[in-house]
Design an enzyme around this catalytic site. Structure first.
Site, PDB file in Angstrom:
ATOM      1  N   GLY A 207       0.832  -1.205   0.000  1.00  0.00           N
ATOM      2  CA  GLY A 207       0.000   0.000   0.000  1.00  0.00           C
ATOM      3  C   GLY A 207       0.861   1.248   0.000  1.00  0.00           C
TER       4      GLY A 207
ATOM      5  N   GLY B 202      -0.871   4.493   0.093  1.00  0.00           N
ATOM      6  CA  GLY B 202      -1.721   5.624   0.451  1.00  0.00           C
ATOM      7  C   GLY B 202      -0.949   6.457   1.465  1.00  0.00           C
ATOM      8  CG  LEU B 203      -2.600  10.068   3.205  1.00  0.00           C
ATOM      9  CD1 LEU B 203      -3.485  10.876   4.131  1.00  0.00           C
ATOM     10  CD2 LEU B 203      -1.559  10.956   2.556  1.00  0.00           C
TER      11      LEU B 203
ATOM     12  N   GLY C 252       0.931   3.961   3.840  1.00  0.00           N
ATOM     13  CA  GLY C 252       2.002   3.172   3.234  1.00  0.00           C
ATOM     14  C   GLY C 252       3.147   4.035   2.714  1.00  0.00           C
TER      15      GLY C 252
ATOM     16  NE  ARG D 275     -17.370  12.563   8.725  1.00  0.00           N
ATOM     17  CZ  ARG D 275     -16.219  12.395   8.116  1.00  0.00           C
ATOM     18  NH1 ARG D 275     -15.685  11.195   8.016  1.00  0.00           N
ATOM     19  NH2 ARG D 275     -15.597  13.421   7.608  1.00  0.00           N
TER      20      ARG D 275
ATOM     21  CD  GLU E 222     -10.678   3.458   5.539  1.00  0.00           C
ATOM     22  OE1 GLU E 222     -10.187   4.326   4.797  1.00  0.00           O
ATOM     23  OE2 GLU E 222     -11.846   3.037   5.418  1.00  0.00           O
TER      24      GLU E 222
HETATM   25  C1  FAD Z   1     -14.262  10.491  -0.637  1.00  0.00           C
HETATM   26  C2  FAD Z   1     -13.487  10.421   0.651  1.00  0.00           C
HETATM   27  C3  FAD Z   1     -13.154  11.580   1.323  1.00  0.00           C
HETATM   28  C4  FAD Z   1     -12.439  11.525   2.506  1.00  0.00           C
HETATM   29  N1  FAD Z   1     -12.124  12.683   3.130  1.00  0.00           N
HETATM   30  C5  FAD Z   1     -11.392  12.640   4.260  1.00  0.00           C
HETATM   31  C6  FAD Z   1     -11.002  13.837   4.905  1.00  0.00           C
HETATM   32  O1  FAD Z   1     -11.315  14.940   4.472  1.00  0.00           O
HETATM   33  N2  FAD Z   1     -10.253  13.757   6.028  1.00  0.00           N
HETATM   34  C7  FAD Z   1      -9.870  12.553   6.537  1.00  0.00           C
HETATM   35  O2  FAD Z   1      -9.168  12.535   7.534  1.00  0.00           O
HETATM   36  N3  FAD Z   1     -10.214  11.400   5.937  1.00  0.00           N
HETATM   37  C8  FAD Z   1     -10.971  11.407   4.817  1.00  0.00           C
HETATM   38  N4  FAD Z   1     -11.311  10.234   4.202  1.00  0.00           N
HETATM   39  C9  FAD Z   1     -10.789   8.964   4.701  1.00  0.00           C
HETATM   40  C10 FAD Z   1      -9.334   8.794   4.283  1.00  0.00           C
HETATM   41  O3  FAD Z   1      -9.160   9.313   2.991  1.00  0.00           O
HETATM   42  C11 FAD Z   1      -8.886   7.349   4.260  1.00  0.00           C
HETATM   43  O4  FAD Z   1      -9.281   6.696   5.402  1.00  0.00           O
HETATM   44  C12 FAD Z   1      -7.374   7.278   4.184  1.00  0.00           C
HETATM   45  O5  FAD Z   1      -6.896   8.084   3.149  1.00  0.00           O
HETATM   46  C13 FAD Z   1      -6.897   5.866   3.997  1.00  0.00           C
HETATM   47  O6  FAD Z   1      -5.502   5.876   3.782  1.00  0.00           O
HETATM   48  P1  FAD Z   1      -4.684   4.536   3.761  1.00  0.00           P
HETATM   49  O7  FAD Z   1      -3.275   4.912   3.542  1.00  0.00           O
HETATM   50  O8  FAD Z   1      -4.993   3.738   4.971  1.00  0.00           O
HETATM   51  O9  FAD Z   1      -5.249   3.689   2.530  1.00  0.00           O
HETATM   52  P2  FAD Z   1      -5.459   4.037   0.976  1.00  0.00           P
HETATM   53  O10 FAD Z   1      -5.185   5.429   0.647  1.00  0.00           O
HETATM   54  O11 FAD Z   1      -6.781   3.460   0.613  1.00  0.00           O
HETATM   55  O12 FAD Z   1      -4.330   3.199   0.251  1.00  0.00           O
HETATM   56  C14 FAD Z   1      -4.393   1.832   0.080  1.00  0.00           C
HETATM   57  C15 FAD Z   1      -3.160   1.394  -0.672  1.00  0.00           C
HETATM   58  O13 FAD Z   1      -3.069  -0.021  -0.608  1.00  0.00           O
HETATM   59  C16 FAD Z   1      -2.878  -0.572  -1.886  1.00  0.00           C
HETATM   60  N5  FAD Z   1      -3.514  -1.893  -1.857  1.00  0.00           N
HETATM   61  C17 FAD Z   1      -4.733  -2.240  -1.356  1.00  0.00           C
HETATM   62  N6  FAD Z   1      -4.913  -3.558  -1.438  1.00  0.00           N
HETATM   63  C18 FAD Z   1      -3.801  -4.058  -1.985  1.00  0.00           C
HETATM   64  C19 FAD Z   1      -3.378  -5.379  -2.326  1.00  0.00           C
HETATM   65  N7  FAD Z   1      -4.127  -6.462  -2.081  1.00  0.00           N
HETATM   66  N8  FAD Z   1      -2.167  -5.518  -2.915  1.00  0.00           N
HETATM   67  C20 FAD Z   1      -1.364  -4.451  -3.164  1.00  0.00           C
HETATM   68  N9  FAD Z   1      -1.710  -3.188  -2.834  1.00  0.00           N
HETATM   69  C21 FAD Z   1      -2.912  -3.013  -2.261  1.00  0.00           C
HETATM   70  C22 FAD Z   1      -3.458   0.420  -2.844  1.00  0.00           C
HETATM   71  O14 FAD Z   1      -2.821   0.305  -4.109  1.00  0.00           O
HETATM   72  C23 FAD Z   1      -3.137   1.737  -2.145  1.00  0.00           C
HETATM   73  O15 FAD Z   1      -1.827   2.135  -2.473  1.00  0.00           O
HETATM   74  C24 FAD Z   1     -12.055  10.282   3.034  1.00  0.00           C
HETATM   75  C25 FAD Z   1     -12.403   9.107   2.362  1.00  0.00           C
HETATM   76  C26 FAD Z   1     -13.143   9.172   1.199  1.00  0.00           C
HETATM   77  C27 FAD Z   1     -13.587   7.900   0.572  1.00  0.00           C
END
Ligand code: FAD
Ligand code: SF4
Ligand code: FES
Lengths: 263, 640
Positions: free
Chosen positions: B41, B43-44, B46, B332, B427
Site C-alpha cells: 500500500g 496511500g498516506l 504506506g 457523522r 484505515e
Molecule cells: C471520498 C473520501 C473523502 C475523505 N475525506 C477525508 C477527509 O477529508 N479527512 C480525513 O481525515 N479522511 C478522509 N477520508 C478517509 C481517508 O481518505 C482514508 O481513510 C485514508 O486516506 C486511507 O488511507 P490509507 O493509507 O490507509 O489507505 P489508501 O489510501 O486506501 O491506500 C491503500 C493502498 O493499498 C494498496 N492496496 C490495497 N490492497 C492491496 C493489495 N491487495 N495488494 C497491493 N496493494 C494493495 C493500494 O494500491 C493503495 O496504495 C475520506 C475518504 C473518502 C472515501
C-alpha cells in the site's frame, strides 16, 4: 433523476496487449440513462459482453470522481471527452443522444504504450517525479509549520499548479507528445514555495532532462495540453518553468555542477 | 485462542508514548540495511511508512495494485486533516483532540493510541508544510483552519477541497525520493494475494502482477499492510472502485485477528443514488456543514415542492433543532441517523424520497456567492456535473452513504497484529477511531502511523530477529501459498457460469445495506447470515469470469475481491449480531434511548471484539480485549 433511456453505439479500440495489432469494434449499448456516467455505460457494456462470451473492454479507472488521474479515455478524439475541465469519469451520458456513435480510444503517445484496449502505461510520469519532484526533508526534522509565513497569493498559485492529477491527458492532446504542462505544474508548485527554494535549480534541470530522456516531445506552444487538462492547469506555468530552467542553466554554468543535477 | 496483549505502556497517559520510545529496542544503523521490510500500500499510511523506513536505512519493497502510488484512494479525501496546533487560540490542545476523538468514537477506542495520535498530530503538519503541501493560508501568510463535525474548535488544516490529494502528493514525493535513492523498490500493479507465515511470524507475501498475470513470492523480515478500508463490501460507497479487503482478509485467514468488523461509518453528506447502474457514490465534504444548513420540509406533502417555494416556517432544520449546541456540525453517525429518521417519516426530498437538503442560501447571503465559491467551488462543480443542478441556486440534495471502516486488523500499541512481524497501518487497522471516526482524523491517523509511529515500533520487533535470518522465498511455506493462490485463480476462471461478477457484488451490497447498514437488528442480521453464505455458494457455482489468468484481466481482479467481500460481509454481520448494544456507527435498533440515540452497554461491551479464523466452514472465535479507561470517564455522548 431522468427516466428516458436511449441507445448509442460505442466504437472501441481493442488491442490484446502491448505491441499487438489493434482495431476498432462497434458495440451497441441500449438502456442508457442520461444520469449514468460514461464509465457506468462502459460497465453495462462490459457485463453484456461478458455474458455474450466476448472479453470485456479493459479501461483504467478508480476514484470515479476526477481526482485519482487513473481514467484516461480519448472520446471522439478528445482526451477526457467533450467537456472542459473534467476527467473521463466525470463525463455523463446526458452529453449524448439516441443514435450517437461514440469513438473511444486509448491515449496515443509514444511514451505511454498501450497495455490492453484502452489502458496505457504512464509510468514515465513517476520516473520524472523520482528525478526531482520532491523537497528533501527527512521525517521528523521539519521546523514548526508557521515559522515560515507564505503569502496567501503564493500559496494559492502553488495550489493551482499542485492540483495536477497526473492523468497524462496533456501528453495525449499534444501532437508532439510533450509532457511540459505536467512537469511545469510540479516544478512550479514546489518552486513557488519558500520550502522549495534550496533545490529549485537542480529540480528543474533534473526533471526536464529526465522528461527529454523518456521520449516526450518538445513544446511548440499550441496549448492543446491546457485545453484538455481536467484540472485546467494553466499553460502560464510552462512559461514560468522555461524561465526557471533558463536561470538554472545560467546559474549552474557559474557554479560547480549542483549535486543531483547530473542525474 | 489468540493472545491479545495490547502492550499499552504503564504510567500516566500523556507520558506513555515518550517513555515507550525511550524503552523500546533499537536496531543499530549498520544492521538496518540488513533488514528487508515489505510495505503493501502507498496511500498516506504506506507511502509515509515506506519513505520514513527507507530514510532510516531499511531496505523497503513497496507493493501497490495501482499503476502509480499517487493514485491510492487517500487522494480522494477532500475536507482536511486535524491537528492540535491551537493556531486559532480557541482553546485547542492535545488533550482536547484526544478527548474529542475518544468521545466521537463513542468510548470504544484505546485511550493510549488516541492520545499518541493527538500528540503526533502537530508534527504531521510541520512535516507536510516542509514537504511543500500548499495548505490554505490567511492573508498574513499563516496557516488557515476550519472546523469539522464533533469539535467545537477550528483545528482542521486543508488545501481547498483536495486535502487528501495534496497530503498524498507530499508523501508520494517522499516515496519518490526514496525510490530515486535506491532505498525503496516499488512494484506497481502488483496485488498481494496472500500472506506467508513461517514459524508463526509474517515473513512474506504472494503477489500477482496485474499486467502479466505472473504470480511471485517475496520474503522479508517484517510485513506492513497499509491497504486501506473495506467499505466496498457494500458495493456502493464513496470508496474508489478498486479499494478492497483482500490483503487484510488473506492475513485474517493466516491468523491475524479482525477487530470490530461491524464498525462502519455512514457519511451523512453524499449525492443520492440515481439508478441500479450506479457504480459509486460521491461524497460532498463534511466541511460543507460549516456553512450549509440541513433541512427537510415539516410536512410530508411538501417533499416534492420546489424548495424555494417552501417558506422558512415550513422547514425543519432538524439538526439545529435537536442538537442546538453542535447543530449542523454534530458527528457523522448522529447526522446520518437523523437523516434516515426524517426520510423514514416520509419527509425525504427528491423522487426517491431518500434525500435531505443542504442549503447555502444563508451563507451566500452572508459571504456572497464568490465567498462560497472560494471555499467550496470544486465541490459545487462536482455536484453540478453529477446532478446537473446548480447548488448556488437550489439546495443540494444529499443522503448518507458508506464512507469509512473503523474496524480492521487488530493491532497492539506498536501497531503489530497478533501475528508477530505483521504490522497494520492506516484505515486497514482498527486502532484509533473506536465506533465512529471524526472528520479529518483518518488522514491524521494514516500519516501519524506512517511517519511517527512505525519508524520506532518496527525496530522493536526487528531487534528480536537476527539479521539475515529471514526465510528464503523458495521455502516450502512460500511455495505452498503460491500454489494455493494459483489454484484459486484458475478455479474462478473455470466456473464460466451465468452471471457477471458485478451481479454478486450488487446483491451482496443490497444485503449489507439493508441489514448491516445505518440501523441493524437481530432479525435482519440473522437473515443476512442466511443469505450471504447462500450467495457465496451461488457465486462459486455460477459466476462468469471471462478471459484468462495470464494477461490483464479486470474481471478476474474484481472476482477475487468480491469473493473476499462475500466472506468478510458475513463476519461483519456476525460481529454486529454479537454486539448487543449501540455505539457510534453501530446502531442496534433494540438498544436505543427514547429519542433514538445510541444506548451503549459499558458493563458488557466495553471491549474490542477481535475475530479469529478457525478454518473453512467453522465458526470464527470471538476474542475480546477489554478497554480500560484510566483517564476519561465513559459517559453518554451528548451533542445537544
Ligand atoms: C471520498 C473520501 C473523502 C475523505 N475525506 C477525508 C477527509 O477529508 N479527512 C480525513 O481525515 N479522511 C478522509 N477520508 C478517509 C481517508 O481518505 C482514508 O481513510 C485514508 O486516506 C486511507 O488511507 P490509507 O493509507 O490507509 O489507505 P489508501 O489510501 O486506501 O491506500 C491503500 C493502498 O493499498 C494498496 N492496496 C490495497 N490492497 C492491496 C493489495 N491487495 N495488494 C497491493 N496493494 C494493495 C493500494 O494500491 C493503495 O496504495 C475520506 C475518504 C473518502 C472515501
Ligand atoms: S497537467 Fe493536467 S492533463 Fe496534464 S497530467 Fe496534470 S492534470 Fe492531467
Ligand atoms: S477515475 Fe479517478 S480521475 Fe477518473
Amino acid at each position: 433523476m431522468s427516466t428516458n433511456t436511449f441507445s448509442v453505439t460505442v466504437r472501441v479500440w481493442r488491442q490484446d496487449g502491448p505491441g499487438r495489432p489493434g482495431a476498432f469494434a462497434d458495440y451497441p449499448v441500449a438502456g442508457v440513462n442520461p444520469d449514468m456516467s460514461f464509465l457506468e455505460m462502459l460497465d453495462v457494456l462490459n457485463d453484456e459482453l461478458t455474458m455474450k462470451g466476448i472479453e470485456p473492454v479493459a479501461f483504467a479507472h478508480d476514484c470515479r470522481e476526477g481526482i485519482c488521474g487513473t481514467c484516461s479515455l480519448v472520446i471522439d478524439g478528445k482526451p477526457h471527452g467533450p467537456h472542459h475541465g473534467v476527467a473521463s469519469c466525470q463525463t455523463y451520458m446526458r452529453s449524448y443522444k439516441d443514435g450517437d456513435v461514440i469513438v473511444v480510444e486509448p491515449y496515443r503517445a509514444r511514451p505511454f504504450p498501450v497495455v490492453k484496449d484502452l489502458v496505457t502505461d504512464r509510468s514515465a510520469f513517476d520516473k520524472i517525479q523520482q528525478a526531482g519532484g520532491f523537497i528533501s526533508i527527512r521525517t521528523g526534522s521539519a521546523p514548526e509549520a508557521n515559522s515560515v509565513p507564505v503569502p496567501k497569493e503564493v500559496a494559492d498559485l502553488a495550489m493551482d499548479a499542485a492540483q495536477c492529477i497526473g492523468c497524462g491527458a496533456c501528453v495525449a492532446a499534444c501532437k508532439n507528445s510533450s509532457a511540459m504542462l505536467f512537469v511545469a505544474a510540479k516544478v512550479s508548485h514546489l518552486g513557488l514555495l519558500p520550502q522549495g527554494q534550496p533545490e529549485r535549480d537542480r529540480r528543474v534541470l533534473a526533471m526536464v532532462s529526465t522528461m527529454d530522456g523518456l521520449g516526450f516531445g518538445s513544446c511548440t506552444n499550441q496549448y492543446e495540453c491546457s485545453a484538455a487538462c481536467p484540472k485546467l492547469i494553466s499553460h502560464d506555468f510552462i512559461a514560468r518553468m522555461n524561465r526557471d530552467y533558463a536561470k538554472a542553466v545560467f546559474r549552474s554554468a557559474f557554479k560547480p555542477v549542483a549535486a543531483g543535477a547530473e542525474a | 485462542m489468540a493472545k491479545l496483549d495490547s502492550k499499552v505502556p504503564p504510567g500516566e497517559l500523556s507520558g506513555k508514548w515518550r517513555r515507550h520510545k525511550a524503552d523500546i529496542r533499537l536496531v543499530n544503523p549498520a544492521n538496518k540495511r540488513k533488514y528487508e521490510v515489505i510495505v503493501v500500500g502507498a496511500g498516506l499510511a504506506g507511502s509515509s511508512a515506506a519513505a520514513s523506513l527507507a530514510e532510516m536505512g531499511y531496505k523497503v519493497s513497496c507493493f501497490v495494485f495501482h499503476d502509480s502510488p499517487r493514485r491510492a484512494h487517500s487522494i480522494a479525501a477532500q475536507g482536511g486533516i486535524n491537528a492540535a496546533k491551537n493556531y486559532q487560540n480557541d482553546g485547542d490542545s492535545v488533550y482536547r483532540l484526544f478527548y474529542d476523538t475518544i468521545k466521537g468514537g463513542d468510548y470504544r477506542a484505546r485511550e493510549a493510541n488516541v492520545h499518541r495520535l493527538a500528540e503526533v498530530s502537530v508534527n504531521i503538519i510541520d512535516q507536510c508544510v516542509a514537504q511543500g503541501v500548499p495548505f490554505a493560508r490567511e492573508y498574513g501568510g499563516l496557516l488557515d483552519n476550519r472546523s469539522f463535525g464533533g469539535a467545537q474548535v477550528s483545528r482542521t488544516f486543508y488545501a481547498r477541497g483536495q486535502t487528501g490529494q495534496q497530503l498524498l502528493l507530499g508523501a508520494y514525493s517522499a516515496l519518490s525520493k526514496g525510490i530515486a535513492s535506491g532505498g525503496i523498490t516499488l512494484h506497481t500493479q502488483s496485488e498481494m494475494l496472500d500472506l506467508v507465515v513461517v514459524d508463526g511470524h509474517a515473513k512474506g507475501i504472494i503477489v500477482r502482477d496485474l499486467v502479466t498475470g505472473t504470480i511471485t513470492r517475496h520474503a522479508a523480515d517484517a510485513v506492513i499492510l497499509a491497504t486501506g478500508g473495506y467499505g466496498n463490501v457494500f458495493n456502493l460507497s464513496t470508496y474508489a472502485r478498486g479499494s478492497n479487503a483482500t490483503a487484510i482478509w488473506r492475513a485474517y485467514k493466516r491468523g491475524a485477528c479482525f477487530a470490530n468488523p461491524c464498525y462502519t461509518q455512514i457519511h451523512p453528506t453524499c449525492i443520492p443514488v440515481t439508478g441500479d447502474y450506479q457504480s459509486k457514490l460521491t461524497l460532498m465534504s463534511e466541511s460543507l456543514r460549516n456553512d450549509g444548513r440541513i433541512w427537510v420540509p415539516k410536512r410530508k406533502e411538501d417533499r416534492l415542492k420546489p424548495p424555494a417555494s417552501i417558506p422558512e416556517s415550513d422547514r425543519d432544520y432538524y439538526l439545529e433543532r435537536i442538537y442546538p449546541s453542535f447543530g449542523n456540525l454534530c458527528p457523522r453517525d448522529v447526522a446520518s441517523r437523523a437523516a434516515k429518521r426524517v426520510c423514514d417519516e416520509g419527509r425525504g426530498v427528491g423522487i426517491s424520497g431518500l434525500g435531505v437538503y443542504l442549503d447555502f442560501a444563508e451563507s451566500i447571503g452572508r459571504l456572497g456567492e464568490s465567498g462560497v465559491r472560494e471555499r467550496y467551488g470544486n465541490l459545487f462543480d462536482i455536484y453540478k456535473e453529477i446532478t446537473n443542478e446548480n447548488a448556488y441556486k437550489v439546495p443540494m440534495r444529499i443522503f448518507p452513504a458508506v464512507h469509512y471502516t473503523m474496524g480492521g486488523l487488530w493491532v497492539d500499541y506498536n501497531l503489530m497484529s497478533n501475528v508477530p512481524g505483521l504490522f497494520v497501518l492506516g484505515e486497514a487497522n482498527f486502532s484509533d477511531h473506536g465506533a465512529n471516526r471524526l472528520g479529518a482524523s483518518a488522514l491524521m491517523q494514516g500519516l501519524g502511523d506512517g511517519y511517527f509511529v512505525i519508524p520506532y515500533t518496527v525496530g522493536d520487533y526487528l531487534a528480536s530477529q537476527k539479521p539475515g535470518s529471514r526465510p528464503s522465498a523458495d521455502s516450502q511455506e512460500f511455495k505452498t501459498a503460491e500454489v494455493e493462490v494459483a489454484l484459486t485463480t484458475s478455479r474462478m476462471l473455470s466456473i464460466k457460469g451465468k452471471e457477471p461478477v458485478s451481479h454478486y457484488h450488487k446483491r451482496l451490497g443490497q444485503i449489507m445495506w439493508q441489514y448491516c447498514g445505518m440501523a441493524r437488528n437481530k432479525e435482519g442480521l440473522e437473515k443476512a447470515l442466511q443469505e450471504i453464505p447462500a450467495l457465496r455458494k451461488e457465486f462459486w457455482e455460477n459466476v462468469h469470469v471471462p478471459g484468462s489468468g495470464d494477461t490483464m484481466n479486470q474481471s478476474l481482479e474484481r472476482a477475487g475481491r468480491v469473493a473476499d467481500f462475500l466472506e468478510l460481509g458475513e463476519l461483519m454481520c456476525r460481529d454486529a449480531l454479537a454486539r448487543e448494544e449501540s455505539c457510534g456507527g453501530h446502531f442496534r435498533e433494540e438498544h436505543q434511548y427514547p429519542d433514538g440515540e445510541c444506548k451503549r452497554d459499558d458493563v458488557n461491551f466495553a471491549h474490542v471484539a477481535a475475530w479469529e479464523f478457525a478454518g473453512e466452514g467453522k465458526d470464527p472465535v470471538r476474542n475480546t480485549e477489554p478497554l480500560n479507561y484510566e483517564t476519561v470517564k465513559m459517559s453518554v455522548r451528548n451533542y445537544k
